[in-house]
Design a protein around this motif. Structure first.
Motif, PDB file in Angstrom:
ATOM      1  N   ILE A   9       0.848  -1.189   0.000  1.00 36.97           N
ATOM      2  CA  ILE A   9       0.000   0.000   0.000  1.00 36.97           C
ATOM      3  C   ILE A   9       0.885   1.241   0.000  1.00 36.97           C
ATOM      4  O   ILE A   9       1.822   1.336   0.803  1.00 36.97           O
ATOM      5  N   PRO A  10       0.619   2.215  -0.870  1.00 42.47           N
ATOM      6  CA  PRO A  10       1.450   3.423  -0.911  1.00 42.47           C
ATOM      7  C   PRO A  10       1.280   4.275   0.344  1.00 42.47           C
ATOM      8  O   PRO A  10       0.292   4.137   1.073  1.00 42.47           O
ATOM      9  N   PRO A  11       2.241   5.163   0.608  1.00 37.82           N
ATOM     10  CA  PRO A  11       2.233   5.933   1.862  1.00 37.82           C
ATOM     11  C   PRO A  11       0.944   6.696   2.134  1.00 37.82           C
ATOM     12  O   PRO A  11       0.484   6.742   3.282  1.00 37.82           O
ATOM     13  N   LYS A  12       0.346   7.294   1.124  1.00 41.40           N
ATOM     14  CA  LYS A  12      -0.854   8.095   1.362  1.00 41.40           C
ATOM     15  C   LYS A  12      -1.974   7.245   1.945  1.00 41.40           C
ATOM     16  O   LYS A  12      -2.716   7.683   2.829  1.00 41.40           O
ATOM     17  N   GLN A  13      -2.116   6.005   1.453  1.00 40.11           N
ATOM     18  CA  GLN A  13      -3.142   5.112   1.987  1.00 40.11           C
ATOM     19  C   GLN A  13      -2.680   4.445   3.278  1.00 40.11           C
ATOM     20  O   GLN A  13      -3.491   4.132   4.149  1.00 40.11           O
ATOM     21  N   ALA A  14      -1.373   4.229   3.407  1.00 36.61           N
ATOM     22  CA  ALA A  14      -0.837   3.576   4.606  1.00 36.61           C
ATOM     23  C   ALA A  14      -1.006   4.439   5.842  1.00 36.61           C
ATOM     24  O   ALA A  14      -1.039   3.930   6.969  1.00 36.61           O
TER      25      ALA A  14
END
Length: 295
Positions: A130-135
Protein backbone atom coordinates in the motif's frame (compact mmCIF):
# COMPACT_ATOMS: atom_id res chain seq x y z
CA UNK A 1 3.32 0.23 15.85
CA UNK A 2 1.11 -0.01 12.79
CA UNK A 3 -2.54 -0.33 13.74
CA UNK A 4 -4.96 -2.83 12.23
CA UNK A 5 -8.16 -0.86 12.23
CA UNK A 6 -10.89 0.26 9.93
CA UNK A 7 -12.22 3.77 9.68
CA UNK A 8 -15.69 4.24 11.10
CA UNK A 9 -18.50 5.11 8.73
CA UNK A 10 -20.39 8.37 8.95
CA UNK A 11 -22.81 8.64 11.87
CA UNK A 12 -26.45 8.09 11.03
CA UNK A 13 -29.27 8.43 13.52
CA UNK A 14 -32.07 9.64 11.28
CA UNK A 15 -32.69 9.54 7.55
CA UNK A 16 -29.51 11.29 6.49
CA UNK A 17 -25.89 10.23 6.30
CA UNK A 18 -23.03 9.71 3.91
CA UNK A 19 -22.88 6.41 2.10
CA UNK A 20 -19.59 4.55 2.19
CA UNK A 21 -17.84 4.75 -1.15
CA UNK A 22 -17.44 1.57 -3.15
CA UNK A 23 -14.02 -0.01 -3.25
CA UNK A 24 -11.71 0.34 -6.19
CA UNK A 25 -12.36 -1.72 -9.29
CA UNK A 26 -10.11 -4.68 -10.11
CA UNK A 27 -7.21 -2.46 -11.12
CA UNK A 28 -4.83 -3.38 -8.28
CA UNK A 29 -2.27 -5.31 -10.28
CA UNK A 30 0.70 -7.43 -9.34
CA UNK A 31 4.01 -5.56 -9.36
CA UNK A 32 7.65 -5.94 -8.45
CA UNK A 33 6.99 -4.88 -4.86
CA UNK A 34 4.21 -7.37 -4.09
CA UNK A 35 5.98 -10.09 -6.10
CA UNK A 36 9.06 -9.72 -3.89
CA UNK A 37 7.14 -10.80 -0.77
CA UNK A 38 7.26 -14.43 0.35
CA UNK A 39 4.90 -16.03 2.87
CA UNK A 40 4.59 -19.63 4.02
CA UNK A 41 2.63 -21.35 6.76
CA UNK A 42 -0.92 -22.60 7.16
CA UNK A 43 -3.74 -20.54 5.68
CA UNK A 44 -5.47 -18.49 8.37
CA UNK A 45 -2.52 -18.67 10.77
CA UNK A 46 0.49 -16.47 11.51
CA UNK A 47 2.45 -16.46 8.24
CA UNK A 48 6.20 -16.85 8.06
CA UNK A 49 6.87 -13.92 5.78
CA UNK A 50 9.87 -12.28 4.20
CA UNK A 51 9.37 -8.66 3.24
CA UNK A 52 12.41 -7.03 1.60
CA UNK A 53 13.26 -3.56 2.80
CA UNK A 54 13.03 -0.80 2.07
CA UNK A 55 9.83 -1.47 0.15
CA UNK A 56 8.00 1.54 -1.20
CA UNK A 57 5.42 1.95 -3.96
CA UNK A 58 3.53 4.85 -5.49
CA UNK A 59 0.52 2.71 -6.46
CA UNK A 60 -1.03 -0.26 -4.66
CA UNK A 61 0.08 -3.71 -5.82
CA UNK A 62 -1.34 -7.17 -5.10
CA UNK A 63 0.02 -10.63 -5.86
CA UNK A 64 -1.90 -13.85 -5.22
CA UNK A 65 0.28 -16.26 -3.23
CA UNK A 66 -2.43 -18.91 -2.81
CA UNK A 67 -5.27 -19.04 -5.32
CA UNK A 68 -8.63 -19.60 -3.67
CA UNK A 69 -11.53 -21.30 -5.39
CA UNK A 70 -14.45 -19.78 -3.50
CA UNK A 71 -16.69 -16.94 -4.58
CA UNK A 72 -15.29 -13.54 -5.43
CA UNK A 73 -15.53 -11.16 -2.49
CA UNK A 74 -16.78 -8.20 -4.55
CA UNK A 75 -17.15 -4.52 -3.71
CA UNK A 76 -19.09 -3.27 -0.69
CA UNK A 77 -19.30 -6.68 0.98
CA UNK A 78 -17.85 -7.86 4.28
CA UNK A 79 -14.84 -10.17 4.25
CA UNK A 80 -13.47 -12.35 7.02
CA UNK A 81 -9.72 -11.89 6.71
CA UNK A 82 -6.57 -12.83 8.58
CA UNK A 83 -4.42 -9.74 8.22
CA UNK A 84 -0.76 -9.17 9.07
CA UNK A 85 0.87 -5.80 8.41
CA UNK A 86 4.56 -5.07 7.85
CA UNK A 87 6.48 -1.80 7.90
CA UNK A 88 7.74 -1.25 4.37
CA UNK A 89 10.75 0.70 5.61
CA UNK A 90 12.09 -2.09 7.83
CA UNK A 91 10.34 -5.25 6.63
CA UNK A 92 9.39 -5.97 10.25
CA UNK A 93 5.93 -6.87 11.53
CA UNK A 94 4.01 -3.71 12.32
CA UNK A 95 0.85 -5.43 13.57
CA UNK A 96 0.44 -9.06 14.55
CA UNK A 97 -1.98 -11.31 12.68
CA UNK A 98 -5.59 -10.70 13.64
CA UNK A 99 -8.93 -11.92 12.39
CA UNK A 100 -11.23 -9.16 11.21
CA UNK A 101 -14.64 -8.89 9.58
CA UNK A 102 -14.02 -5.84 7.44
CA UNK A 103 -16.22 -3.87 5.05
CA UNK A 104 -14.58 -4.00 1.64
CA UNK A 105 -14.74 -0.27 0.95
CA UNK A 106 -12.16 2.37 0.20
CA UNK A 107 -13.36 4.42 3.16
CA UNK A 108 -12.70 1.56 5.55
CA UNK A 109 -9.51 0.08 4.09
CA UNK A 110 -8.17 2.52 1.52
CA UNK A 111 -8.65 2.00 -2.20
CA UNK A 112 -5.66 -0.30 -2.66
CA UNK A 113 -6.36 -2.84 0.08
CA UNK A 114 -10.10 -2.77 -0.58
CA UNK A 115 -9.53 -3.26 -4.29
CA UNK A 116 -7.18 -6.19 -3.71
CA UNK A 117 -9.54 -7.97 -1.30
CA UNK A 118 -12.64 -7.18 -3.35
CA UNK A 119 -11.14 -8.83 -6.43
CA UNK A 120 -9.96 -11.93 -4.57
CA UNK A 121 -11.68 -15.28 -4.31
CA UNK A 122 -12.39 -16.80 -0.92
CA UNK A 123 -9.52 -19.08 0.05
CA UNK A 124 -6.85 -16.80 -1.42
CA UNK A 125 -3.72 -15.50 0.26
CA UNK A 126 -2.59 -12.11 -1.00
CA UNK A 127 0.59 -10.09 -0.72
CA UNK A 128 -0.39 -6.43 -0.93
CA UNK A 129 1.73 -3.28 -0.83
CA UNK A 130 0.00 0.00 0.00
CA UNK A 131 1.45 3.42 -0.91
CA UNK A 132 2.23 5.93 1.86
CA UNK A 133 -0.85 8.09 1.36
CA UNK A 134 -3.14 5.11 1.99
CA UNK A 135 -0.84 3.58 4.61
CA UNK A 136 -1.27 6.66 6.80
CA UNK A 137 -4.76 5.48 7.80
CA UNK A 138 -3.08 2.50 9.50
CA UNK A 139 -0.78 4.81 11.51
CA UNK A 140 2.24 3.96 9.37
CA UNK A 141 5.29 6.22 9.73
CA UNK A 142 5.09 9.25 7.46
CA UNK A 143 6.24 8.48 3.94
CA UNK A 144 6.28 4.70 4.48
CA UNK A 145 4.45 2.04 2.55
CA UNK A 146 2.81 -0.93 4.24
CA UNK A 147 3.02 -4.55 3.15
CA UNK A 148 0.17 -6.88 4.08
CA UNK A 149 -0.36 -10.62 4.03
CA UNK A 150 -4.11 -11.18 3.69
CA UNK A 151 -5.84 -14.55 3.98
CA UNK A 152 -9.41 -14.24 2.69
CA UNK A 153 -11.44 -16.81 4.62
CA UNK A 154 -15.05 -15.94 3.78
CA UNK A 155 -17.24 -13.23 2.32
CA UNK A 156 -20.69 -11.87 3.08
CA UNK A 157 -22.99 -9.08 1.86
CA UNK A 158 -22.67 -5.90 3.92
CA UNK A 159 -26.38 -5.70 4.71
CA UNK A 160 -29.47 -7.85 5.11
CA UNK A 161 -30.69 -9.05 1.72
CA UNK A 162 -34.17 -10.25 2.68
CA UNK A 163 -37.50 -8.89 1.52
CA UNK A 164 -38.82 -5.79 3.32
CA UNK A 165 -41.71 -6.38 5.71
CA UNK A 166 -44.42 -3.92 6.77
CA UNK A 167 -43.57 -1.85 9.82
CA UNK A 168 -44.69 -3.27 13.17
CA UNK A 169 -46.93 -0.90 15.18
CA UNK A 170 -45.33 0.37 18.38
CA UNK A 171 -41.74 0.02 17.15
CA UNK A 172 -39.37 2.88 16.23
CA UNK A 173 -39.08 3.86 12.59
CA UNK A 174 -36.07 2.53 10.69
CA UNK A 175 -34.78 4.19 7.52
CA UNK A 176 -31.83 3.10 5.39
CA UNK A 177 -29.03 5.13 3.85
CA UNK A 178 -27.97 4.20 0.29
CA UNK A 179 -25.19 1.98 1.67
CA UNK A 180 -27.67 0.06 3.83
CA UNK A 181 -26.82 1.67 7.17
CA UNK A 182 -29.96 1.92 9.33
CA UNK A 183 -31.14 5.08 10.99
CA UNK A 184 -33.40 4.59 14.03
CA UNK A 185 -36.04 7.21 14.85
CA UNK A 186 -37.44 6.55 18.33
CA UNK A 187 -39.55 9.69 18.51
CA UNK A 188 -42.25 9.64 21.18
CA UNK A 189 -42.32 5.86 21.67
CA UNK A 190 -42.23 4.82 25.32
CA UNK A 191 -39.18 2.90 26.48
CA UNK A 192 -39.71 -0.88 26.43
CA UNK A 193 -40.46 -2.71 29.66
CA UNK A 194 -39.67 -6.13 28.19
CA UNK A 195 -37.52 -7.47 25.36
CA UNK A 196 -39.36 -7.31 22.05
CA UNK A 197 -38.34 -7.89 18.45
CA UNK A 198 -39.77 -7.58 14.97
CA UNK A 199 -38.66 -8.53 11.47
CA UNK A 200 -37.82 -5.61 9.18
CA UNK A 201 -36.53 -7.74 6.30
CA UNK A 202 -37.24 -11.46 5.99
CA UNK A 203 -34.28 -13.49 4.78
CA UNK A 204 -34.52 -16.83 3.01
CA UNK A 205 -31.28 -18.37 4.26
CA UNK A 206 -30.71 -21.10 6.82
CA UNK A 207 -32.32 -20.91 10.25
CA UNK A 208 -29.85 -19.87 12.96
CA UNK A 209 -29.23 -22.41 15.73
CA UNK A 210 -27.08 -22.49 18.86
CA UNK A 211 -24.39 -24.22 16.80
CA UNK A 212 -24.03 -21.04 14.74
CA UNK A 213 -22.22 -17.78 15.31
CA UNK A 214 -23.85 -15.03 13.28
CA UNK A 215 -21.90 -12.45 11.32
CA UNK A 216 -23.87 -9.26 11.88
CA UNK A 217 -23.99 -5.52 11.42
CA UNK A 218 -25.59 -3.59 14.28
CA UNK A 219 -26.93 -0.10 14.86
CA UNK A 220 -27.88 0.83 18.44
CA UNK A 221 -29.66 3.91 19.76
CA UNK A 222 -30.53 4.60 23.40
CA UNK A 223 -33.79 6.10 24.59
CA UNK A 224 -32.08 8.80 26.67
CA UNK A 225 -29.88 10.14 23.87
CA UNK A 226 -31.63 9.48 20.60
CA UNK A 227 -29.12 11.42 18.50
CA UNK A 228 -26.06 9.20 19.13
CA UNK A 229 -25.66 5.75 17.64
CA UNK A 230 -23.21 2.95 18.35
CA UNK A 231 -22.61 -0.44 16.78
CA UNK A 232 -20.68 -1.94 13.91
CA UNK A 233 -21.96 0.52 11.32
CA UNK A 234 -20.35 3.23 13.43
CA UNK A 235 -17.02 1.54 14.22
CA UNK A 236 -16.51 0.20 10.71
CA UNK A 237 -16.30 -3.55 11.26
CA UNK A 238 -18.92 -6.29 11.34
CA UNK A 239 -18.93 -8.58 14.36
CA UNK A 240 -19.82 -12.11 15.41
CA UNK A 241 -22.76 -12.85 17.71
CA UNK A 242 -22.91 -16.26 19.36
CA UNK A 243 -26.37 -17.62 20.12
CA UNK A 244 -25.62 -19.59 23.26
CA UNK A 245 -24.50 -16.79 25.60
CA UNK A 246 -27.96 -16.25 27.11
CA UNK A 247 -28.08 -12.55 26.22
CA UNK A 248 -31.34 -10.89 25.28
CA UNK A 249 -30.01 -10.20 21.79
CA UNK A 250 -28.93 -13.81 21.25
CA UNK A 251 -32.34 -15.09 22.29
CA UNK A 252 -34.09 -12.80 19.82
CA UNK A 253 -31.79 -13.84 16.94
CA UNK A 254 -32.08 -17.57 17.60
CA UNK A 255 -34.29 -19.17 14.96
CA UNK A 256 -34.05 -16.23 12.55
CA UNK A 257 -33.08 -16.78 8.93
CA UNK A 258 -29.83 -15.62 7.38
CA UNK A 259 -30.43 -12.46 5.36
CA UNK A 260 -32.98 -11.07 7.82
CA UNK A 261 -32.94 -7.65 9.45
CA UNK A 262 -34.32 -7.59 12.98
CA UNK A 263 -35.10 -4.75 15.37
CA UNK A 264 -34.74 -5.61 19.06
CA UNK A 265 -36.05 -3.41 21.87
CA UNK A 266 -34.34 -3.99 25.21
CA UNK A 267 -35.34 -2.44 28.56
CA UNK A 268 -32.69 -0.66 30.61
CA UNK A 269 -32.53 -3.50 33.14
CA UNK A 270 -31.35 -5.95 30.47
CA UNK A 271 -29.40 -3.76 28.06
CA UNK A 272 -26.14 -3.65 30.00
CA UNK A 273 -25.84 0.07 29.31
CA UNK A 274 -28.27 1.39 31.90
CA UNK A 275 -30.53 2.73 29.17
CA UNK A 276 -33.28 1.16 27.12
CA UNK A 277 -32.07 0.51 23.58
CA UNK A 278 -33.28 -0.12 20.06
CA UNK A 279 -30.92 -2.35 18.08
CA UNK A 280 -31.18 -3.08 14.37
CA UNK A 281 -29.33 -6.26 13.41
CA UNK A 282 -28.49 -7.23 9.84
CA UNK A 283 -27.78 -10.98 9.73
CA UNK A 284 -25.14 -11.31 7.02
CA UNK A 285 -24.23 -14.97 7.40
CA UNK A 286 -23.04 -17.59 9.85
CA UNK A 287 -19.94 -19.52 10.80
CA UNK A 288 -19.71 -22.55 13.12
CA UNK A 289 -19.75 -21.48 16.76
CA UNK A 290 -17.09 -24.12 17.43
CA UNK A 291 -14.65 -22.23 15.20
CA UNK A 292 -14.93 -19.19 17.48
CA UNK A 293 -14.17 -21.26 20.56
CA UNK A 294 -11.07 -22.73 18.91
CA UNK A 295 -9.51 -19.34 18.13
Amino acid sequence: MIAIAVVAGAALTGCTGNSIAASAACDVKSGSGSESIRATGAFGKDPEARVPSPLNVTKAQSTTLIQGHGKKVGDDGVAEVYLTLFDGATGQIGAETSENFVPVTSKALGAGLAGAIGCAQVGSRLAVVIPPKQAAMFSAPEGSSIAAIVDVKSAFPNRATGRARPATPGFPTVVLAPNGQPGIVIGSHAAPTKVQSAVLRQGDGAVATKKDALVVQTQIVGWSDQTSATGTWENGSATVQTLSDGSALAQELLGRRIGSQIIVLTPAAKSGSGDATATVVDILGSIPAASIQQQ
